[in-house]
Design an enzyme around this catalytic site. Structure first.
Site, PDB file in Angstrom:
ATOM      1  N   ASP A  96       0.514  -1.186  -0.018  1.00 46.22           N
ATOM      2  CA  ASP A  96      -0.137   0.109   0.282  1.00 46.22           C
ATOM      3  C   ASP A  96       0.351   1.449   0.333  1.00 46.22           C
ATOM      4  O   ASP A  96       1.780   1.334   0.828  1.00 46.22           O
ATOM      5  CB  ASP A  96      -1.142  -0.272   1.359  1.00 46.22           C
ATOM      6  CG  ASP A  96      -2.214   0.992   0.827  1.00 46.22           C
ATOM      7  OD1 ASP A  96      -2.211   1.673   0.745  1.00 46.22           O
ATOM      8  OD2 ASP A  96      -3.487  -0.035   1.856  1.00 46.22           O
ATOM      9  N   ASP A 192      -2.940   4.672  -2.704  1.00 42.96           N
ATOM     10  CA  ASP A 192      -4.118   5.481  -1.911  1.00 42.96           C
ATOM     11  C   ASP A 192      -4.679   6.777  -1.868  1.00 42.96           C
ATOM     12  O   ASP A 192      -3.537   7.296  -2.364  1.00 42.96           O
ATOM     13  CB  ASP A 192      -3.614   5.853  -0.441  1.00 42.96           C
ATOM     14  CG  ASP A 192      -4.279   6.109   0.949  1.00 42.96           C
ATOM     15  OD1 ASP A 192      -5.723   5.655   0.946  1.00 42.96           O
ATOM     16  OD2 ASP A 192      -4.233   7.167   1.345  1.00 42.96           O
ATOM     17  N   GLU A 247      -7.201   4.174  -6.067  1.00 44.73           N
ATOM     18  CA  GLU A 247      -7.867   4.098  -5.013  1.00 44.73           C
ATOM     19  C   GLU A 247      -8.430   5.721  -5.833  1.00 44.73           C
ATOM     20  O   GLU A 247      -7.586   6.741  -5.280  1.00 44.73           O
ATOM     21  CB  GLU A 247      -7.248   4.975  -3.769  1.00 44.73           C
ATOM     22  CG  GLU A 247      -8.874   4.863  -2.581  1.00 44.73           C
ATOM     23  CD  GLU A 247      -8.913   5.495  -1.091  1.00 44.73           C
ATOM     24  OE1 GLU A 247      -9.166   5.313   0.100  1.00 44.73           O
ATOM     25  OE2 GLU A 247      -7.524   5.435  -1.195  1.00 44.73           O
ATOM     26  N   HIS A 323     -10.934  -2.337   4.085  1.00 42.76           N
ATOM     27  CA  HIS A 323     -10.689  -1.768   5.641  1.00 42.76           C
ATOM     28  C   HIS A 323     -11.539  -0.444   6.115  1.00 42.76           C
ATOM     29  O   HIS A 323     -11.238  -0.337   6.661  1.00 42.76           O
ATOM     30  CB  HIS A 323      -9.122  -0.988   6.096  1.00 42.76           C
ATOM     31  CG  HIS A 323      -8.797  -0.266   4.580  1.00 42.76           C
ATOM     32  ND1 HIS A 323      -8.377  -0.232   3.663  1.00 42.76           N
ATOM     33  CD2 HIS A 323      -8.057   1.053   4.877  1.00 42.76           C
ATOM     34  CE1 HIS A 323      -7.974   0.498   2.896  1.00 42.76           C
ATOM     35  NE2 HIS A 323      -7.982   1.717   3.387  1.00 42.76           N
ATOM     36  N   ASP A 324     -12.047   0.270   4.728  1.00 40.42           N
ATOM     37  CA  ASP A 324     -12.619   1.803   5.034  1.00 40.42           C
ATOM     38  C   ASP A 324     -14.309   1.608   4.583  1.00 40.42           C
ATOM     39  O   ASP A 324     -15.061   2.092   5.004  1.00 40.42           O
ATOM     40  CB  ASP A 324     -11.886   2.468   4.102  1.00 40.42           C
ATOM     41  CG  ASP A 324     -10.941   3.498   4.293  1.00 40.42           C
ATOM     42  OD1 ASP A 324     -10.556   3.659   5.283  1.00 40.42           O
ATOM     43  OD2 ASP A 324     -10.503   3.580   3.729  1.00 40.42           O
TER      44      ASP A 324
END
Length: 553
Positions: A96, A192, A247, A323-324
């Site tokens: 990430d 990210d 993302e 995770h979000d």
């Protein structure tokens, strides 16, 4: 065909996956320990949420050293061992990359704060006066620094200052750290909030109608975004056989092709937020904390738009959880009586589409949301929003705010992985960093592996079909009976081969009749989440959350 088009990715949130040293926090060795489990599931790629050195203000999304593993997770040598052991099992590793911002404890920012003429000053954005931009985590996106009497930009917490990609030195730093890890064997990157690396650097104010601290278009998809990504591809990505997923909040199928179009030389795919925002009230004064019931037709239209918008032009990423995002079974399904059936249903409709599917840890056993007291949550987003909306500005009652947290809060996905019904769910011998979901007594890996009808084995079969059947990988996408308010049905067609997916999205029995060109007797069963399949002529009698995959070839 590129390897990532046949792959299934499994996201590991390391601090909640498996703890091997008893400190209550998962670690790199815990991931290595569970590689055989993941190999049995059948996945091809592990995406690791950030494992770099970090003060953990935002659970690792605030990086203070990009070349060093956070000591609580282990050592660089532990990471190199994980890469090697994963490769020995034909599993690839994606890391990430959080490069829209760093930690305020990174050496670059420590230097940047020292003086206005420091060589690292323009690694970040500094202004004499703030504009009205808001942080994604509530409040202003600007923080005052008394030492140099200026404000710095932070789209997230004040300990996550935004990097200034306008500075070519910053971009070179990023290219170098990417090469460092890829030379160690890393197989790709999840990037990210990559759509925010280019800002509108004239920093225009938003219209006041959006509130005191608004968030909108000026935060994302800036004028030099694709220039930067093409430079990243040219300088780094094109030199490796790797996978990339960006993302990209705020993306549409049209601008998604700017990121991942076949001829763009940027990324392989992006994460869209479109479908995961359909139960949020648009432009709410409460931000994401005002939710509504999902409209199934809107969901079908959304998937249809993305599937057809990128078909043969780019590539989709497929996900419901990460995770979000909360647990999909609790958000849109039934996490009680029909937990297993609805978990399998969501898996089926997602994994039979075109794209690369992402499984979030615990999704493969049907983990569900938790309901904690407000002080038991760790997530900075929940805590900040509670303080801002409930305590300070009194914009919403606590009970209503907590209802939204129970449904969409990020900590729903971050509770420790449920390995067994033993103490602490087999996650740790110490005290877990975040409270366990009490459901671990019934919902856990050990029980799933011992039940041939479990969610785990349904996922395993879906992965096997994807690996073996090119129709799933290559076929087009056609909605069937769009107006049906209970059933999500679609066809995948490749030449003279056809797959038909039919899913009851709710817990009431429903009859679904195939019309037009479709003849039920021409299809055979490929997969179902029930043992028995009821049909009568061209009509399918669907049980609660029943999902079937039929093939005609």
């Amino acid at each position: 065909m590129e390897w990532w088009k046949k792959s299934v990715v499994y996201q590991v949130y390391p601090r909640s996956f498996k703890d091997t040293d008893g400190d209550g926090i998962g670690d790199i060795k815990g991931v290595t320990e569970k590689l055989d489990y993941l190999k049995d599931l059948g996945i091809d790629v592990i995406w690791l949420s950030p494992v770099f050195e970090s003060p953990q203000d935002d659970n690792g999304y605030d990086i203070s050293d990009y070349r060093k593993i956070w000591s609580t997770f282990g050592t660089n040598e532990d990471m190199y061992e994980l890469i090697e052991e994963a490769h020995n099992r034909d599993i690839k590793i994606v890391m990430d990359l959080v490069a829209n911002h760093s930690s305020d404890e990174h050496d670059w920012f420590v230097e940047s704060k020292k003086s206005k003429d420091n060589p690292y000053r323009d690694y970040y954005f500094w202004r004499d006066e703030p504009n009205n931009w808001g942080s994604f985590f509530s409040g202003s996106a600007w923080e005052y620094d008394e030492n140099t009497e200026q404000y710095y930009l932070h789209l997230f917490t004040k300990k996550q200052p935004d990097l200034n990609w306008e500075n070519p030195k910053v971009r070179q730093e990023v290219w170098d750290l990417m090469k460092f890890w890829m030379d160690k064997g890393v197989d790709g990157w999840r990037l990210d909030v990559i759509s925010s690396i280019s800002k509108h650097t004239d920093f225009p104010d938003y219209d006041e109608k959006y509130g005191k601290y608004p968030i909108g278009d000026f935060h994302t998809n800036g004028p030099r975004l694709h220039e930067y990504l093409q430079e990243m591809n040219r300088e780094v990505l094109s030199k490796y056989d790797c996978m990339t997923v960006g993302e990209a909040p705020g993306s549409t199928p049209e601008n998604a092709l700017l990121f991942c179009g076949n001829d763009r030389n940027e990324l392989n795919m992006i994460f869209t937020f479109d479908h995961m925002s359909l139960d949020l009230v648009p432009n709410s004064h409460l931000g994401k904390w005002e939710v509504k019931d999902l409209d199934l037709i809107e969901l079908k239209d959304n998937f249809n738009t993305w599937q057809n918008g990128l078909h043969r032009k780019g590539w989709n990423s497929l996900y419901f959880e990460n995770h979000d995002q909360p647990r999909i079974v609790s958000r849109w399904g039934n996490d009680d009586k029909y937990r297993v059936e609805s978990a399998k249903m969501f898996a089926t409709i997602l994994h039979m589409m075109q794209g690369t599917p992402y499984i979030y840890q615990g999704e493969e056993i049907g983990m569900i949301n938790a309901k904690f007291e407000i002080e038991e949550y760790d997530d900075v987003e929940i805590r900040n929003a509670y303080k801002d909306l409930v305590l300070d500005r009194k914009m919403v009652e606590k009970d209503k705010f907590m209802e939204a947290v129970y449904r969409i809060g990020r900590d729903n996905a971050r509770t420790p992985m449920q390995w067994s019904s033993d103490d602490n769910a087999g996650f740790t011998t110490g005290k877990p960093w975040l409270k366990l979901n009490p459901s671990y007594k019934e919902i856990n890996v050990a029980s799933a592996l011992n039940d041939e009808n479990s969610v785990f084995y349904h996922y395993k079969e879906l992965i096997k079909i994807r690996h073996e059947d090119d129709v799933v990988t290559l076929a087009d996408f056609r909605l069937v009976d769009r107006e049906n308010k209970s059933v999500f049905a679609y066809e995948r067609r490749l030449d003279d081969k056809s797959i038909l997916v039919v899913a009851n999205f709710y817990e009431d029995d429903v009859d679904f009749e195939l019309a037009g060109e479709y003849r039920l007797d021409e299809y055979s069963m490929l997969l179902s989440n029930y043992k028995e399949f009821e049909k009568e002529g061209n009509k399918i009698k669907l049980k609660p959350f029943e999902a079937i995959v039929l093939k005609n070839y």
